[in-house]
Design a protein around this motif. Structure first.
Motif, PDB file in Angstrom:
ATOM      1  N   GLU A   1     142.562  43.256  -5.282  1.00 23.87           N
ATOM      2  CA  GLU A   1     141.170  43.367  -5.726  1.00 23.87           C
ATOM      3  C   GLU A   1     140.913  44.569  -6.622  1.00 23.87           C
ATOM      4  O   GLU A   1     139.821  44.703  -7.187  1.00 23.87           O
ATOM      5  CB  GLU A   1     140.219  43.395  -4.529  1.00 23.87           C
ATOM      6  CG  GLU A   1     140.410  44.557  -3.570  1.00 23.87           C
ATOM      7  CD  GLU A   1     141.362  44.229  -2.445  1.00 23.87           C
ATOM      8  OE1 GLU A   1     141.197  44.823  -1.357  1.00 23.87           O
ATOM      9  OE2 GLU A   1     142.259  43.385  -2.642  1.00 23.87           O
ATOM     10  N   ARG A   2     141.917  45.435  -6.786  1.00 26.52           N
ATOM     11  CA  ARG A   2     141.758  46.610  -7.647  1.00 26.52           C
ATOM     12  C   ARG A   2     142.557  46.496  -8.955  1.00 26.52           C
ATOM     13  O   ARG A   2     142.600  47.449  -9.731  1.00 26.52           O
ATOM     14  CB  ARG A   2     142.195  47.876  -6.884  1.00 26.52           C
ATOM     15  CG  ARG A   2     141.388  48.178  -5.638  1.00 26.52           C
ATOM     16  CD  ARG A   2     139.923  48.488  -5.960  1.00 26.52           C
ATOM     17  NE  ARG A   2     139.797  49.578  -6.878  1.00 26.52           N
ATOM     18  CZ  ARG A   2     139.752  50.872  -6.510  1.00 26.52           C
ATOM     19  NH1 ARG A   2     139.850  51.184  -5.223  1.00 26.52           N
ATOM     20  NH2 ARG A   2     139.616  51.815  -7.414  1.00 26.52           N
ATOM     21  N   ARG A   3     143.176  45.356  -9.166  1.00 28.07           N
ATOM     22  CA  ARG A   3     143.943  45.181 -10.396  1.00 28.07           C
ATOM     23  C   ARG A   3     143.006  45.079 -11.596  1.00 28.07           C
ATOM     24  O   ARG A   3     141.872  44.620 -11.478  1.00 28.07           O
ATOM     25  CB  ARG A   3     144.826  43.934 -10.292  1.00 28.07           C
ATOM     26  CG  ARG A   3     145.947  44.089  -9.275  1.00 28.07           C
ATOM     27  CD  ARG A   3     146.677  42.794  -8.989  1.00 28.07           C
ATOM     28  NE  ARG A   3     147.638  42.980  -7.901  1.00 28.07           N
ATOM     29  CZ  ARG A   3     148.250  41.987  -7.276  1.00 28.07           C
ATOM     30  NH1 ARG A   3     148.010  40.735  -7.615  1.00 28.07           N
ATOM     31  NH2 ARG A   3     149.100  42.251  -6.295  1.00 28.07           N
ATOM     32  N   GLY A   4     143.496  45.515 -12.739  1.00 19.88           N
ATOM     33  CA  GLY A   4     142.683  45.493 -13.944  1.00 19.88           C
ATOM     34  C   GLY A   4     141.847  46.738 -14.143  1.00 19.88           C
ATOM     35  O   GLY A   4     141.084  46.825 -15.111  1.00 19.88           O
ATOM     36  N   GLU A   5     141.985  47.732 -13.241  1.00 18.58           N
ATOM     37  CA  GLU A   5     141.201  48.964 -13.337  1.00 18.58           C
ATOM     38  C   GLU A   5     142.006  50.129 -13.910  1.00 18.58           C
ATOM     39  O   GLU A   5     141.498  51.242 -14.016  1.00 18.58           O
ATOM     40  CB  GLU A   5     140.667  49.357 -11.950  1.00 18.58           C
ATOM     41  CG  GLU A   5     139.752  48.326 -11.313  1.00 18.58           C
ATOM     42  CD  GLU A   5     139.270  48.754  -9.931  1.00 18.58           C
ATOM     43  OE1 GLU A   5     139.401  49.957  -9.609  1.00 18.58           O
ATOM     44  OE2 GLU A   5     138.785  47.888  -9.173  1.00 18.58           O
ATOM     45  N   GLY A   6     143.240  49.882 -14.279  1.00 17.28           N
ATOM     46  CA  GLY A   6     144.077  50.952 -14.817  1.00 17.28           C
ATOM     47  C   GLY A   6     144.858  51.721 -13.772  1.00 17.28           C
ATOM     48  O   GLY A   6     145.557  52.696 -14.109  1.00 17.28           O
ATOM     49  N   ILE A   7     144.757  51.286 -12.497  1.00 23.14           N
ATOM     50  CA  ILE A   7     145.457  51.998 -11.431  1.00 23.14           C
ATOM     51  C   ILE A   7     146.968  51.863 -11.589  1.00 23.14           C
ATOM     52  O   ILE A   7     147.721  52.821 -11.373  1.00 23.14           O
ATOM     53  CB  ILE A   7     145.003  51.489 -10.049  1.00 23.14           C
ATOM     54  CG1 ILE A   7     143.511  51.752  -9.851  1.00 23.14           C
ATOM     55  CG2 ILE A   7     145.815  52.157  -8.932  1.00 23.14           C
ATOM     56  CD1 ILE A   7     142.948  51.161  -8.571  1.00 23.14           C
ATOM     57  N   GLY A   8     147.419  50.673 -11.981  1.00 24.85           N
ATOM     58  CA  GLY A   8     148.845  50.466 -12.177  1.00 24.85           C
ATOM     59  C   GLY A   8     149.404  51.381 -13.249  1.00 24.85           C
ATOM     60  O   GLY A   8     150.469  51.986 -13.082  1.00 24.85           O
ATOM     61  N   ARG A   9     148.670  51.494 -14.350  1.00 24.51           N
ATOM     62  CA  ARG A   9     149.102  52.382 -15.433  1.00 24.51           C
ATOM     63  C   ARG A   9     149.160  53.832 -14.951  1.00 24.51           C
ATOM     64  O   ARG A   9     150.085  54.578 -15.285  1.00 24.51           O
ATOM     65  CB  ARG A   9     148.143  52.259 -16.614  1.00 24.51           C
ATOM     66  CG  ARG A   9     148.577  53.057 -17.850  1.00 24.51           C
ATOM     67  CD  ARG A   9     147.553  52.925 -18.967  1.00 24.51           C
ATOM     68  NE  ARG A   9     148.023  53.601 -20.169  1.00 24.51           N
ATOM     69  CZ  ARG A   9     148.752  53.044 -21.120  1.00 24.51           C
ATOM     70  NH1 ARG A   9     149.103  51.761 -20.997  1.00 24.51           N
ATOM     71  NH2 ARG A   9     149.154  53.724 -22.163  1.00 24.51           N
ATOM     72  N   ASP A  10     148.183  54.225 -14.139  1.00 21.54           N
ATOM     73  CA  ASP A  10     148.133  55.611 -13.661  1.00 21.54           C
ATOM     74  C   ASP A  10     149.294  55.933 -12.732  1.00 21.54           C
ATOM     75  O   ASP A  10     149.915  57.005 -12.845  1.00 21.54           O
ATOM     76  CB  ASP A  10     146.807  55.865 -12.941  1.00 21.54           C
ATOM     77  CG  ASP A  10     145.623  55.918 -13.896  1.00 21.54           C
ATOM     78  OD1 ASP A  10     145.844  56.046 -15.113  1.00 21.54           O
ATOM     79  OD2 ASP A  10     144.478  55.810 -13.424  1.00 21.54           O
ATOM     80  N   ILE A  11     149.626  55.009 -11.811  1.00 24.41           N
ATOM     81  CA  ILE A  11     150.687  55.334 -10.856  1.00 24.41           C
ATOM     82  C   ILE A  11     152.059  55.264 -11.521  1.00 24.41           C
ATOM     83  O   ILE A  11     152.960  56.056 -11.192  1.00 24.41           O
ATOM     84  CB  ILE A  11     150.618  54.423  -9.609  1.00 24.41           C
ATOM     85  CG1 ILE A  11     151.403  55.082  -8.465  1.00 24.41           C
ATOM     86  CG2 ILE A  11     151.141  53.014  -9.882  1.00 24.41           C
ATOM     87  CD1 ILE A  11     151.096  54.517  -7.093  1.00 24.41           C
ATOM     88  N   VAL A  12     152.234  54.366 -12.495  1.00 26.91           N
ATOM     89  CA  VAL A  12     153.487  54.347 -13.259  1.00 26.91           C
ATOM     90  C   VAL A  12     153.601  55.634 -14.076  1.00 26.91           C
ATOM     91  O   VAL A  12     154.662  56.254 -14.141  1.00 26.91           O
ATOM     92  CB  VAL A  12     153.558  53.112 -14.171  1.00 26.91           C
ATOM     93  CG1 VAL A  12     154.722  53.233 -15.165  1.00 26.91           C
ATOM     94  CG2 VAL A  12     153.722  51.849 -13.333  1.00 26.91           C
ATOM     95  N   GLY A  13     152.490  56.061 -14.674  1.00 27.11           N
ATOM     96  CA  GLY A  13     152.507  57.305 -15.443  1.00 27.11           C
ATOM     97  C   GLY A  13     152.854  58.507 -14.590  1.00 27.11           C
ATOM     98  O   GLY A  13     153.631  59.377 -15.000  1.00 27.11           O
ATOM     99  N   ALA A  14     152.307  58.545 -13.364  1.00 24.36           N
ATOM    100  CA  ALA A  14     152.612  59.648 -12.450  1.00 24.36           C
ATOM    101  C   ALA A  14     154.092  59.635 -12.070  1.00 24.36           C
ATOM    102  O   ALA A  14     154.747  60.686 -11.992  1.00 24.36           O
ATOM    103  CB  ALA A  14     151.741  59.546 -11.202  1.00 24.36           C
ATOM    104  N   SER A  15     154.638  58.451 -11.856  1.00 26.60           N
ATOM    105  CA  SER A  15     156.046  58.322 -11.491  1.00 26.60           C
ATOM    106  C   SER A  15     156.950  58.782 -12.627  1.00 26.60           C
ATOM    107  O   SER A  15     157.937  59.505 -12.413  1.00 26.60           O
ATOM    108  CB  SER A  15     156.360  56.861 -11.133  1.00 26.60           C
ATOM    109  OG  SER A  15     155.538  56.398 -10.077  1.00 26.60           O
TER     110      SER A  15
END
Length: 258
Positions: free
Chosen positions: A198-212
């Motif tokens: 339900e949180r997809r499409g909010e940029g969270i995936g990009r943020d956690i990949v960037g942090a990694s």
């Protein structure tokens, strides 16, 4: 006979395959010639439960070797599974086709250079040290079956390279995203990346990949790799937007009717 394009990319494929096996270790790994048989009963990952031919020129006694490997899988209560990569002997591919082995999901291995970050910029997100907490979050987000918890924990704890366990959480909502970064010399693998549906499409995936990737760069990695299912269009769009490009593909083969 290998075509010229395939022949030229084999060194990269070999290195990424070797790095990938170290990043995601199976409970049992045995060789039959250059065929690597990996088994991890209790975990549903095909990558952890697969026959991996690693030399395109090693196609001797294919039927006998397949039967020996298949017997080990069946003894463990598993379906025999060949992981077909550019390293798979063409003769073996033809044999699988001729004997009716089913082609399953195709996966794309992607790579990208990890850009340097300003020295003044801080890490931002510190990886966890609590494997149990990470596993619980991953299972909650991805909907993994409870019985896979012990096997997933054992796989992560068996990784010998340095790991970064990343977890994003919201107060009152719980875990929203996870990612596992494995830094091995100048390469870093991204595994178990998942975002709460339900949180997809909010940029969270990009943020956690960037942090990694940021953590991996600070640890010494200069290039990242990952594997994503070819049908996962949103994930492919995310990774391509971060500069990842295709290195090669692989797929899984199982005997007809199994």
């Amino acid at each position: 006979m290998l075509d010229e394009t395939t022949r030229l990319r084999l060194p990269l494929v070999r290195r990424l395959e070797a790095i990938g096996f170290r990043a995601w270790p199976a409970a049992s790994a045995q060789y039959d010639g250059s065929w690597l048989v990996r088994l991890t009963p209790g975990h549903g990952s095909r990558r952890l439960n697969s026959i991996n031919p690693l030399d395109p020129h090693d196609g001797s006694d294919m039927a006998g070797r397949l039967e020996r490997a298949a017997r080990r899988f069946r003894d463990a209560g598993l379906v025999p599974t060949v992981r077909q990569t550019p390293l798979t002997p063409p003769g073996l591919v033809a044999h699988l086709d001729a004997t009716g082995w089913t082609r399953l999901s195709e996966t794309i291995v992607m790579t990208a250079d990890i850009p340097p970050h300003p020295a003044s910029d801080e890490l931002g997100h510190v990886p966890l040290r609590d494997v149990a907490r990470f596993v619980d979050a991953r299972m909650a987000i991805a909907g993994d079956p409870p019985e896979s918890r012990a096997a997933l924990t054992a796989v992560i704890e068996a990784i010998r390279a340095e790991c970064g366990l990343f977890l994003f959480e919201d107060v009152g909502e719980g875990p929203t995203a996870v990612a596992l970064a494995v830094q091995d010399y100048d390469l870093a693998g991204l595994l178990l990346v998942a975002v709460r549906p339900e949180r997809r499409g909010e940029g969270i995936g990009r943020d956690i990949v960037g942090a990694s990737l940021r953590w991996a760069r600070l640890k010494g990695a200069r290039k990242a790799w990952l594997a994503v299912e070819a049908e996962n269009v949103p994930a492919l769009a995310l990774y391509r937007g971060l500069g990842f490009t295709e290195a090669y593909r692989y797929l899984y083969r199982t005997p007809a009717g199994e």
